[in-house]
Design a protein around this motif. Structure first.
Motif, PDB file in Angstrom:
ATOM      1  N   PRO A 154       0.811  -1.221   0.000  1.00  0.00           N
ATOM      2  CA  PRO A 154       0.000   0.000   0.000  1.00  0.00           C
ATOM      3  C   PRO A 154       0.841   1.266   0.000  1.00  0.00           C
ATOM      4  CG  PRO A 154      -0.786  -1.511   1.668  1.00  0.00           C
ATOM      5  CD  PRO A 154       0.476  -2.083   1.140  1.00  0.00           C
ATOM      6  N   SER A 155       1.990   1.218   0.687  1.00  0.00           N
ATOM      7  CA  SER A 155       2.803   2.444   0.736  1.00  0.00           C
ATOM      8  C   SER A 155       3.371   2.759  -0.633  1.00  0.00           C
ATOM      9  CB  SER A 155       3.916   2.299   1.770  1.00  0.00           C
ATOM     10  OG  SER A 155       4.713   1.209   1.438  1.00  0.00           O
ATOM     11  N   LEU A 156       3.733   1.716  -1.368  1.00  0.00           N
ATOM     12  CA  LEU A 156       4.230   1.947  -2.722  1.00  0.00           C
ATOM     13  C   LEU A 156       3.097   2.528  -3.581  1.00  0.00           C
ATOM     14  CD1 LEU A 156       6.564   1.588  -4.777  1.00  0.00           C
ATOM     15  CD2 LEU A 156       5.492  -0.573  -5.403  1.00  0.00           C
ATOM     16  N   ALA A 157       1.928   1.889  -3.438  1.00  0.00           N
ATOM     17  CA  ALA A 157       0.783   2.341  -4.226  1.00  0.00           C
ATOM     18  C   ALA A 157       0.388   3.759  -3.850  1.00  0.00           C
ATOM     19  CB  ALA A 157      -0.399   1.397  -4.013  1.00  0.00           C
ATOM     20  N   TYR A 158       0.625   4.103  -2.601  1.00  0.00           N
ATOM     21  CA  TYR A 158       0.241   5.434  -2.129  1.00  0.00           C
ATOM     22  C   TYR A 158       1.259   6.478  -2.547  1.00  0.00           C
ATOM     23  CZ  TYR A 158      -0.822   9.142   1.267  1.00  0.00           C
ATOM     24  OH  TYR A 158      -1.110  10.319   1.860  1.00  0.00           O
ATOM     25  N   PHE A 159       2.535   6.166  -2.313  1.00  0.00           N
ATOM     26  CA  PHE A 159       3.566   7.188  -2.538  1.00  0.00           C
ATOM     27  C   PHE A 159       3.974   7.288  -4.000  1.00  0.00           C
ATOM     28  CE2 PHE A 159       4.271   6.489   2.045  1.00  0.00           C
ATOM     29  CZ  PHE A 159       4.101   7.792   2.468  1.00  0.00           C
ATOM     30  N   SER A 160       3.923   6.150  -4.710  1.00  0.00           N
ATOM     31  CA  SER A 160       4.363   6.206  -6.097  1.00  0.00           C
ATOM     32  C   SER A 160       3.244   6.733  -6.984  1.00  0.00           C
ATOM     33  CB  SER A 160       4.793   4.814  -6.559  1.00  0.00           C
ATOM     34  OG  SER A 160       4.771   4.769  -7.961  1.00  0.00           O
ATOM     35  N   ALA A 161       3.444   7.917  -7.530  1.00  0.00           N
ATOM     36  CA  ALA A 161       2.403   8.542  -8.355  1.00  0.00           C
ATOM     37  C   ALA A 161       2.119   7.684  -9.583  1.00  0.00           C
ATOM     38  CB  ALA A 161       2.831   9.940  -8.764  1.00  0.00           C
ATOM     39  N   GLY A 162       3.175   7.069 -10.135  1.00  0.00           N
ATOM     40  CA  GLY A 162       3.006   6.257 -11.330  1.00  0.00           C
ATOM     41  C   GLY A 162       2.130   5.055 -11.046  1.00  0.00           C
ATOM     42  N   PHE A 163       2.429   4.402  -9.923  1.00  0.00           N
ATOM     43  CA  PHE A 163       1.683   3.210  -9.545  1.00  0.00           C
ATOM     44  C   PHE A 163       0.220   3.593  -9.271  1.00  0.00           C
ATOM     45  CE2 PHE A 163       1.813  -0.696  -6.497  1.00  0.00           C
ATOM     46  CZ  PHE A 163       1.094  -1.401  -7.434  1.00  0.00           C
ATOM     47  N   ASN A 164       0.067   4.715  -8.560  1.00  0.00           N
ATOM     48  CA  ASN A 164      -1.279   5.164  -8.228  1.00  0.00           C
ATOM     49  C   ASN A 164      -2.084   5.462  -9.479  1.00  0.00           C
ATOM     50  OD1 ASN A 164      -3.479   6.768  -6.852  1.00  0.00           O
ATOM     51  ND2 ASN A 164      -2.192   6.133  -5.132  1.00  0.00           N
ATOM     52  N   LYS A 165      -1.395   6.047 -10.440  1.00  0.00           N
ATOM     53  CA  LYS A 165      -2.075   6.366 -11.702  1.00  0.00           C
ATOM     54  C   LYS A 165      -2.495   5.092 -12.430  1.00  0.00           C
ATOM     55  CE  LYS A 165      -1.569  10.042 -15.091  1.00  0.00           C
ATOM     56  NZ  LYS A 165      -2.523  10.947 -14.466  1.00  0.00           N
ATOM     57  N   LEU A 166      -1.591   4.115 -12.357  1.00  0.00           N
ATOM     58  CA  LEU A 166      -1.901   2.819 -12.973  1.00  0.00           C
ATOM     59  C   LEU A 166      -3.179   2.238 -12.354  1.00  0.00           C
ATOM     60  CD1 LEU A 166      -0.947   0.298 -14.714  1.00  0.00           C
ATOM     61  CD2 LEU A 166       0.106  -0.512 -12.609  1.00  0.00           C
ATOM     62  N   ILE A 167      -3.230   2.309 -11.030  1.00  0.00           N
ATOM     63  CA  ILE A 167      -4.424   1.774 -10.351  1.00  0.00           C
ATOM     64  C   ILE A 167      -5.643   2.584 -10.766  1.00  0.00           C
ATOM     65  CG2 ILE A 167      -5.490   1.313  -8.115  1.00  0.00           C
ATOM     66  CD1 ILE A 167      -2.619   1.184  -6.969  1.00  0.00           C
ATOM     67  N   GLU A 168      -5.495   3.885 -10.735  1.00  0.00           N
ATOM     68  CA  GLU A 168      -6.633   4.761 -11.039  1.00  0.00           C
ATOM     69  C   GLU A 168      -7.206   4.460 -12.418  1.00  0.00           C
ATOM     70  OE1 GLU A 168      -5.721   8.914 -10.914  1.00  0.00           O
ATOM     71  OE2 GLU A 168      -7.668   9.444 -11.781  1.00  0.00           O
ATOM     72  N   SER A 169      -6.299   4.317 -13.391  1.00  0.00           N
ATOM     73  CA  SER A 169      -6.792   4.141 -14.757  1.00  0.00           C
ATOM     74  C   SER A 169      -7.441   2.783 -14.948  1.00  0.00           C
ATOM     75  CB  SER A 169      -5.648   4.340 -15.760  1.00  0.00           C
ATOM     76  OG  SER A 169      -4.663   3.361 -15.537  1.00  0.00           O
ATOM     77  N   ASN A 170      -7.174   1.856 -14.063  1.00  0.00           N
ATOM     78  CA  ASN A 170      -7.737   0.518 -14.232  1.00  0.00           C
ATOM     79  C   ASN A 170      -8.899   0.240 -13.291  1.00  0.00           C
ATOM     80  OD1 ASN A 170      -6.165  -1.286 -16.193  1.00  0.00           O
ATOM     81  ND2 ASN A 170      -4.594  -0.122 -15.122  1.00  0.00           N
ATOM     82  N   LEU A 171      -9.110   1.176 -12.373  1.00  0.00           N
ATOM     83  CA  LEU A 171     -10.010   0.881 -11.270  1.00  0.00           C
ATOM     84  C   LEU A 171     -11.453   0.636 -11.707  1.00  0.00           C
ATOM     85  CD1 LEU A 171      -8.978   0.672  -8.413  1.00  0.00           C
ATOM     86  CD2 LEU A 171     -10.213   2.726  -7.909  1.00  0.00           C
ATOM     87  N   ASP A 172     -11.913   1.437 -12.659  1.00  0.00           N
ATOM     88  CA  ASP A 172     -13.309   1.276 -13.089  1.00  0.00           C
ATOM     89  C   ASP A 172     -13.561  -0.134 -13.601  1.00  0.00           C
ATOM     90  OD1 ASP A 172     -14.118   3.699 -12.348  1.00  0.00           O
ATOM     91  OD2 ASP A 172     -14.629   4.427 -14.372  1.00  0.00           O
ATOM     92  N   ASN A 173     -12.675  -0.566 -14.493  1.00  0.00           N
ATOM     93  CA  ASN A 173     -12.847  -1.906 -15.068  1.00  0.00           C
ATOM     94  C   ASN A 173     -12.650  -2.990 -14.028  1.00  0.00           C
ATOM     95  OD1 ASN A 173     -13.314  -0.820 -17.560  1.00  0.00           O
ATOM     96  ND2 ASN A 173     -11.140  -0.806 -18.097  1.00  0.00           N
ATOM     97  N   MET A 174     -11.673  -2.721 -13.147  1.00  0.00           N
ATOM     98  CA  MET A 174     -11.368  -3.681 -12.092  1.00  0.00           C
ATOM     99  C   MET A 174     -12.608  -3.857 -11.213  1.00  0.00           C
ATOM    100  SD  MET A 174      -7.914  -3.373  -9.970  1.00  0.00           S
ATOM    101  CE  MET A 174      -8.227  -2.958  -8.300  1.00  0.00           C
ATOM    102  N   ALA A 175     -13.194  -2.708 -10.834  1.00  0.00           N
ATOM    103  CA  ALA A 175     -14.375  -2.745  -9.969  1.00  0.00           C
ATOM    104  C   ALA A 175     -15.509  -3.493 -10.652  1.00  0.00           C
ATOM    105  CB  ALA A 175     -14.815  -1.332  -9.627  1.00  0.00           C
ATOM    106  N   ASP A 176     -15.663  -3.226 -11.951  1.00  0.00           N
ATOM    107  CA  ASP A 176     -16.721  -3.921 -12.687  1.00  0.00           C
ATOM    108  C   ASP A 176     -16.503  -5.419 -12.666  1.00  0.00           C
ATOM    109  OD1 ASP A 176     -18.061  -1.663 -13.212  1.00  0.00           O
ATOM    110  OD2 ASP A 176     -17.354  -1.432 -15.278  1.00  0.00           O
TER     111      ASP A 176
END
Lengths: 865, 357
Positions: free
Chosen positions: A185-207
């Motif tokens: 989680p800390s990597l996902a939180y602090f790393s802007a790149g990683f966070n962006k990766l999650i963000e861009s995939n989150l909608d589909n992931m949630a679906d």
């Protein structure tokens, strides 16, 4: 001198011992933290929630000690002058310390300060952490939520990153999984790149998560229902087909004159045969009456014969007069007439008292034989219902023959009239007709009464049956929520499942809480305020604590080294050697391992951390921290000290079997823990004025109801916080959502109903292609403040004018449900309503792992906006 | 001597005690019931009709002495048949109608204190006839059979006093027969109290009722209906006059049984017997001359006067599942459901992809 050397050695040894104890404790904290945070959130907040608090308190106590020690030892000696009254003993700069002064300072003042500072630091750390969490921006909170979502999904092995199978390998390897899961989680939180990766995939992931859960729900709930339907349907179809067949057969007979005539002729022939046979067997039986039961009469031991003998004896006894004799005859006649064998077969004679011969002249045998024969003949006449004097010529026209015929008809279900005569052909025809008349209808009515689907008409084929309204009705009833109009008795389960899944409202909790429009809801008072706090704590605190305890061990080593350098090179060598063996070797092995994390993280940074250099460095650094931690964690996770500390805070790692007998001494420790906890809470309350004093961490009362409006595409349209007073909307707070959503959305949501709207919309419409307008809008210059304020005021009035919505809000408020989700229905003003409990981080875990619907839909909800 | 006496006494005793066996077997047995082939009373026994009669019997039909084709009895119609009387002349079969008819139906109107038999459906004032009910009774009574029932329908809006008067006179005129009166629903109970069966003149739940004119036809002058326990109305009696067979066929589509002989090609010689064997169930059997002519063209006339071709196969396959092919839309209904939905297909991992910039 010797004693001084000895005390020096003892001092160093004691110091080393204390150091070892401290390192062990830090190590335990470190390992337990990893163990704890490698679990799903629901465990951290659920079964381990108290342990997590204890661990946190333990961590603060331990690091508080370290910090206090640093403070106490680093305070310059001159500062203590104020406390020393004796001028001669005061510390003077540049001069060695007076031994007595040194004793006073190091023996009294410094320990005193150590204790005081330690005591202060414990609650202050908590306050500081809360302050940090509270002051985290909404955007960062959203990042934290995303990080947590990723962690939970990663832990549940429901997500993978394209091109990084290493991540998947790690999470499926129980040895390496915990460390990665706890720290990711800390990597996902602090790393802007990683966070962006999650963000861009989150909608589909949630679906996809939702789809998975919906499919599981379909399999566990709808499939049994479908099969239940199928069982009933098949039964009913078979019943219908059977009834239909019987109906058609009956109907054919019913209307067929020739068939009825055929039956009439057949019946008459049968009746004639029966009448003839009746006489045949009657006359034969008469012939057979000769020597009837001769064997019984001849058998001297037969009870009947013996009975007759005793009757004879009684009959001829001197005391038996005529009455007695008559009675004996009556009794014996009755006995023989009603006599039955064990098998139920009658003895087969009928005698009256007059038929009983009692005499002495001949043997009993002869009297019995004659009685049996006479009795038999009487019996036969009674049995066949034919009078003794009737001859065959009379018989054919007799009522006896008629009875035989009527019996034959009755056996075939044909009921002739009471006055029917043997020559009444039409009467018989009508009786047969009556047997079939309405038979088809009766059969059909019987079917209708017993059948669940009770189909009105016969003659339907399978296609017609499948499309009956009864079938549809039953399907609706059986399938309940799982019914779709496309359901037929033959659609394959797989196909229907696909259709059903496609039709579901994909209201996803994850999608909702990670929507960019959601940031506003993290504000104090917003529906996701708690969630935001939880997420930040979970994403930031554990990894930081782990890293901090690692750093503490490392720093103490250096401090010890510096200290020993001047005192004893021997001990230094020993200590450094021990340190190298204890930490250097496992860490070194971990770093040089072919599976080393830093290599993988380097690749990861290459692919995803392209936002800024810090991101890149952080990601690679994270890899090294993982390597170091991995070395330590893998080596010492089973150390008995770790277990002991775990026991004290009552934490039982999942891999450790439960101990049946809990040690007695833990009770005392518990008491101590309790004392520490009480102190911490007291001091926390006492010191909590500090954040307010320094102007951060403003506390806002939560709203009475938080409304989340979902657009038709299931994306978040808006958040509204509502305060109720006297069953009226007192105030509406629409968080600053314009910063992240376009103004067109507002028009779409029909929030505007007053003339202002028209103005706003026309302004928008005439300016939407003007970059300047967008710039102003972005900066909030297009009357953002005034707009929101206006909206809020208008919304308050508006909600008060919507009686149905207002009453809904009041009902929810009374029930303590304060999260209302409104889902827009096909561009109307109407909404479907759902309620949600308090939104916290646990729900993230639930919505990924558990088959449970986050939302409870309110039936007959009348919300109108 | 004593011994001799004793022995003779014993023999006497034995003789007295012993009953002799009775032989009641006749020399030969004869049937108690004469088995004869009965035919409906209204059927013709004329020798020229014998062959045709036998053929028609197979189809639930008979030919009367006047050459009219009639149902073999009323029960094949699935409803009782009543003959509607409008004048004092009757078809030839009336008088031996016990198999064909359940009784007679009369519409009467009140004209100058007389009950006049009318020939109308609803407008009782339009009638021109001047046959009074007693005059009709006089003509009808000799023709009545034992079980005949008489249905009388006085004109609507009849006053209760007139109705009572009609009841009394009807009872007097048909003393041996059961009576039914078609009256307004509100009078039904009252009518039944006086020992007459009541029929409602409008739709009713608890009594038989006279169906609306829209349910009648030229052949089926009136229909009496009743509502069964499943709330389905069905005809219980149909009132006919000149076309009993057509009326019967209109009520029960399967009155006339399926042909017992199939024709593959038009035969060289066509006679009435052949027609009785081959005409489809919906053919008009009372126009045998025309049917004879049409058969050579492979055509026939239906009861509703349409000209149709002989069906090649008498039996239509009503089960669509035997004809549908997998491509047809309805074919799916002929199949059992495939139970293939219990394996999850969606539970693969979600793969996060880097967004292309």
């Amino acid at each position: 001198m010797i004693s001084s050397t000895f005390s020096n050695h003892a001092k160093i040894l004691l110091l080393l011992l204390l150091f070892v104890v401290y390192v062990c404790l830090e190590l335990s904290l470190n390992i337990l933290l990893i163990d704890m945070y490698a679990q799903p959130i629901q465990a951290v907040f659920g079964e381990h929630s108290i342990t997590a608090e204890r661990l946190e308190l333990f961590g603060r106590t331990l690091s508080g000690f370290g910090l206090a020690l640093a403070v106490a030892t680093f305070i310059p000696a001159t500062l203590f002058n104020r406390l020393i009254r004796d001028e001669t003993k005061k510390v003077e700069a540049g001069k060695p310390l007076n031994p007595k002064t040194a004793q006073l300072i190091n023996g009294v003042f410094r320990p005193l300060i150590l204790v005081l500072v330690w005591a202060l630091i414990i609650p202050c750390l908590r306050i500081a952490v809360d302050g940090v969490v509270d002051t985290t921006s909404n955007d960062k909170k959203l990042s934290a939520v995303r990080a947590i979502v990723y962690k939970e999904a990663y832990l549940a092995e429901t997500v993978a990153i394209e091109g990084f199978p290493e991540f998947d390998d790690i999470v499926s390897d129980p040895k390496r999984k915990d460390l990665m899961v706890a720290l990711i989680p800390s990597l996902a939180y602090f790393s802007a790149g990683f966070n962006k990766l999650i963000e861009s995939n989150l909608d589909n992931m949630a679906d996809q998560f939702l789809l998975n859960r919906q499919e599981v729900a379909f399999i566990t709930e709808a499939i049994p229902r479908i099969r239940q339907f199928d069982r009933t349907y098949k039964q009913e179809l078979a019943r219908y087909q059977k009834a239909n067949k019987a109906y058609l057969v009956a109907l054919k007979k019913e209307n067929n004159y020739s068939l009825i005539e055929q039956e009439r002729v057949a019946l008459l022939n049968q009746a004639n045969d029966s009448i003839t046979n009746h006489w045949k067997s009657y006359s034969q039986a008469l012939l057979d009456a000769d020597n009837y039961r001769k064997d019984v009469a001849e058998d001297a031991n037969n009870p009947i014969r013996k009975g007759y003998s005793s009757v004879k004896d009684d009959y001829f006894s001197s005391s038996c007069k005529s009455d007695c004799r008559q009675q004996l005859k009556v009794d014996f006649a009755k006995y023989l007439s009603t006599l039955k064998y064990d098998t139920g077969e009658s003895f087969g004679v009928y005698l009256t008292a007059d038929d009983i011969t009692v005499a002495k002249m001949l043997k009993s045998k002869y009297y019995l034989m004659s009685m049996f024969e006479r009795g038999r003949i009487k019996y036969i006449h009674r049995l066949y219902g034919i009078p003794e004097e009737m001859e065959y010529e009379q018989y054919n026209d007799s009522p006896q023959a008629l009875t035989v015929a009527v019996d034959v008809f009755n056996k075939q279900g044909v009921k002739v009239a009471n006055d029917w005569t043997l020559s009444d052909q039409r009467g018989l025809h009508q009786a047969i007709e009556a047997k079939y008349k309405g038979r088809a209808k009766v059969l059909w009515n019987e079917y209708r009464k017993s059948a669940r689907f009770s189909v009105t008409k016969p003659r339907l084929d399978r296609v017609g049956f499948a499309r009956l309204p009864q079938v549809t009705k039953y399907a609706k009833k059986t399938l309940g929520n799982y019914y779709l109009a496309e359901f037929t008795p033959s659609i394959s389960e797989r196909k229907y499942k696909k259709l059903w899944l496609a039709k579901q409202d994909n209201i996803s909790f994850i999608k909702m809480v990670t929507s960019t429009a959601a940031t506003a809801a993290f504000s104090p008072g917003g529906s996701m305020f708690m969630l935001g706090k939880d997420a930040v704590k979970l994403a930031v605190i554990p990894p930081m604590s782990i890293a901090a305890s690692l750093l503490a061990i490392f720093l103490l080593f250096i401090k010890l080294g510096v200290y020993l350098w001047s005192k004893s090179k021997g001990y230094l060598t020993l200590a450094m050697l021990a340190g190298a063996i204890a930490f250097g070797v496992p860490v070194g092995a971990s770093v040089t391992d072919k599976n080393a994390y830093h290599v993988m993280m380097g690749n990861f940074a290459e692919a995803f951390s392209t936002v800024d250099p810090f991101d890149r460095i952080f990601t690679i650094g994270f890899g090294y921290v993982l390597d170091v931690e991995n070395g330590i964690f893998q080596t010492y996770r089973d150390l008995s000290v770790v277990r002991l500390v775990g026991q004290i805070i009552k934490y039982r790692p999942p891999y450790q079997p439960q101990e049946s007998n809990q040690p007695v001494e833990t009770i005392a420790l518990e008491h101590e823990q309790y004392f520490l906890r009480a102190y911490d809470d007291l001091a926390y309350g006492w010191l909590s004025f500090l954040p307010k004093h320094y102007g951060f961490g403003e506390v806002i009362k939560p709203f009475d109801t938080n409304i989340t409006v979902l657009k038709q595409d299931m994306n978040v349209g808006a958040y509204i916080g509502v305060r109720l007073e006297n069953e009226k909307v007192a105030a509406v707070n629409m968080p600053n959502f314009l910063q992240n959503s376009d103004i067109g959305l507002l028009a779409e949501q029909k929030f505007f109903y007053k003339p202002d709207v028209a103005g706003l919309v026309s302004e928008f419409a005439s300016n939407f292609d003007d970059p300047q307008y967008w710039l102003q809008l972005g900066q909030g210059d297009v009357g953002k403040e005034s707009l929101i304020q206006k909206l809020e005021v208008n919304m308050t009035a508006y909600l008060n004018h919507q009686p149905s919505t207002l009453s809904l809000l009041n009902t929810l408020h009374k029930k303590g449900q304060n999260n209302l989700i409104l889902l827009e229905l096909k561009r109307t003003k109407k909404y479907r309503c759902f309620v949600l409990g308090v939104v916290d981080a646990q729900m993230i875990s639930d919505s990924i792992n558990v088959n449970f619907f986050d939302y409870e839909e309110l039936p007959k909800c009348k919300a109108v906006l | 001597m004593l011994l001799l006496r004793t022995i003779s006494l014993y023999f006497l005793l034995v003789f007295l005690l012993w009953g002799c066996a009775v032989d009641k077997r006749p020399d030969h047995y004869i049937s108690a019931i004469p088995v004869s082939r009965s035919l409906a009373a209204h059927a013709s026994h004329l020798p020229q009709h014998r062959q045709l009669q036998n053929a028609l019997k197979q189809r639930n039909l008979i030919i009367s002495e006047t050459g009219e084709i009639l149902p073999i009895n009323q029960s094949v119609c699935n409803a009782a048949l009543f003959y509607r009387v409008t004048d004092a002349t009757f078809p030839q079969y009336v008088g031996k109608h016990q198999d064909l008819l359940s009784g007679f139906y009369i519409d009467v109107a009140r004209v100058n204190n007389d009950w006049v038999v009318v020939d109308t459906d609803n407008d009782f004032t339009q009638s021109q006839r001047r046959l009074t009910l007693p005059a009709l009774a006089l003509a009808l009574t000799p023709k009545l059979m034992r079980h005949d029932a008489i249905i009388i329908r006085p004109e609507p809006e009849t006053r209760l006093s007139d109705l009572k008067e009609l009841l009394q006179s009807a009872k007097a005129q048909f003393p041996q027969h059961s009576l039914q009166f078609v009256v307004a629903e509100k009078y039904v109970v009252q009518v039944e109290k006086s020992g007459v069966k009541g029929v409602s003149d409008s739709t009713a739940q608890s009594h038989p009722y006279l169906a609306a004119t829209s349910l009648t036809s030229d052949a089926r002058k009136r229909v009496l209906m009743t509502v069964d326990s499943f709330n389905v109305a069905e005809p219980i009696a149909i009132i006919v006059d000149t076309q009993p067979l057509t009326a019967c066929m209109q009520v029960n589509k399967s009155v006339v049984l399926a042909p017992i002989q199939k024709i593959i090609a038009p035969p060289l010689t066509v006679d009435a017997v052949l027609l009785a064997n081959v005409l489809p169930s919906n053919a008009d059997f009372n126009r045998l001359d025309e049917q004879q002519r049409l058969l050579s063209d492979g055509q026939y006339l239906t009861i509703d006067n349409r000209q149709q071709s002989y069906p090649l196969s008498n039996k239509m396959d009503t089960n669509r599942c035997r004809q549908l092919t997998p491509g047809d839309e309805l074919y799916q209904y002929c199949l059992d459901r495939q139970q293939d939905g219990d394996t999850a297909v969606t539970t693969q991992k979600y793969i996060m992809k880097k967004q292309q910039q």
